[in-house]
Design a protein around this motif. Structure first.
Motif, PDB file in Angstrom:
ATOM      1  N   ARG A  72      63.360  23.267  77.819  1.00 11.84           N
ATOM      2  CA  ARG A  72      63.125  22.509  76.587  1.00 11.84           C
ATOM      3  C   ARG A  72      64.233  21.501  76.292  1.00 11.84           C
ATOM      4  O   ARG A  72      64.082  20.663  75.400  1.00 11.84           O
ATOM      5  N   PHE A  73      65.336  21.567  77.008  1.00  9.76           N
ATOM      6  CA  PHE A  73      66.404  20.593  76.809  1.00  9.76           C
ATOM      7  C   PHE A  73      66.131  19.358  77.660  1.00  9.76           C
ATOM      8  O   PHE A  73      65.738  19.478  78.822  1.00  9.76           O
ATOM      9  N   GLN A  77      70.531  15.589  78.659  1.00 14.35           N
ATOM     10  CA  GLN A  77      71.509  16.512  78.075  1.00 14.35           C
ATOM     11  C   GLN A  77      72.053  17.482  79.113  1.00 14.35           C
ATOM     12  O   GLN A  77      73.161  17.992  78.990  1.00 14.35           O
ATOM     13  N   LEU A  78      71.267  17.732  80.155  1.00 12.94           N
ATOM     14  CA  LEU A  78      71.664  18.687  81.192  1.00 12.94           C
ATOM     15  C   LEU A  78      72.327  18.021  82.394  1.00 12.94           C
ATOM     16  O   LEU A  78      72.788  18.716  83.305  1.00 12.94           O
ATOM     17  N   PHE A 105      68.024  29.773  72.645  1.00 12.06           N
ATOM     18  CA  PHE A 105      67.973  28.312  72.545  1.00 12.06           C
ATOM     19  C   PHE A 105      69.166  27.786  71.752  1.00 12.06           C
ATOM     20  O   PHE A 105      69.794  26.789  72.108  1.00 12.06           O
ATOM     21  N   GLY A 109      72.209  25.569  73.311  1.00 12.51           N
ATOM     22  CA  GLY A 109      72.446  24.283  72.654  1.00 12.51           C
ATOM     23  C   GLY A 109      73.883  24.129  72.189  1.00 12.51           C
ATOM     24  O   GLY A 109      74.493  23.074  72.345  1.00 12.51           O
ATOM     25  N   LYS A 113      76.756  21.459  73.423  1.00  9.62           N
ATOM     26  CA  LYS A 113      77.359  20.575  72.427  1.00  9.62           C
ATOM     27  C   LYS A 113      78.872  20.713  72.339  1.00  9.62           C
ATOM     28  O   LYS A 113      79.601  19.729  72.265  1.00  9.62           O
TER      29      LYS A 113
END
Length: 205
Positions: A72-73, A77-78, A105, A109, A113
């Motif tokens: 779902r990311f 971002q990965l 999740f 996350g 971050k």
């Protein structure tokens, strides 16, 4: 928007230490941050309502849940981080898959971050003392011991520039613990400065 328009109409005296453009830039940034804050509050409020009822417990495997969470990311971002899932194929629990998904999740996350240049984030588990201990471990800057007892409190954010430069509400970890306790589990943290952080969800066997 009306406020921004009024700011644009302001006329500062000649020789003033700031320019209207600077005021607008700072004000716009504050508005965007406030907007993000409200969006986060709305998101967490929806989670509270979703999981307010008595959790539905079923038998499920942890590895597919972790794989679904990671998927779902967004790939952007990965891009700089390798997420390693070490969960055995056959490791199962009787719990709420929705709540475990929500907590995992949030933890992944947070690692993406706040863990800085962590090259690897590991999702794994151990069995100990009647619990499956599901963990998310990063290679980031770590968290000083003085914050360990407070980090799961409502609205608490670590007093560190590396944290405050990131947008956040201080609700994510509080809700992780809240939801963990709804399924008979709990949250914990293992971390030392300079040695990364490992957030753990205890799920009763």
């Amino acid at each position: 928007l009306n406020i921004l328009a009024k700011v644009r109409q302001l006329k500062l005296p000649e020789g003033a230490p700031v320019r209207i453009e600077e005021v607008l830039s700072r004000f716009q940034a504050s508005l965007e941050e406030f907007s993000d804050y409200i969006a986060d509050i709305s998101y967490f409020s929806a989670l509270m309502n979703k999981h307010d009822r008595r959790p539905r417990l079923t038998e499920f495997a942890l590895r597919p849940v972790a794989q679904k969470v990671v998927s779902r990311f967004p790939s952007k971002q990965l891009a700089a981080t390798n997420i390693l899932i070490t969960l055995p194929e056959g490791l199962q629990v009787r719990s709420s898959s929705e709540i475990v998904d929500t907590i995992l999740f949030n933890l992944v996350g947070n690692a993406l971050k706040y863990a800085g240049d962590s090259e690897t984030i590991t999702i794994g588990a151990e069995v100990a003392g009647g619990y499956v201990v599901l963990f998310v471990q990063d290679q980031g800057p770590g968290i000083a011991r003085e914050y360990h007892g407070k980090i799961f409190e409502k609205f608490y954010r670590i007093k560190d520039d590396r944290v405050y430069e990131k947008k956040g509400t201080g609700l994510g970890l509080y809700l992780c613990r809240f939801f963990a306790r709804k399924i008979g589990g709990d949250m914990s943290l293992q971390s030392e400065l300079g040695q990364g952080a490992r957030f753990q969800l205890k799920i009763p066997l």
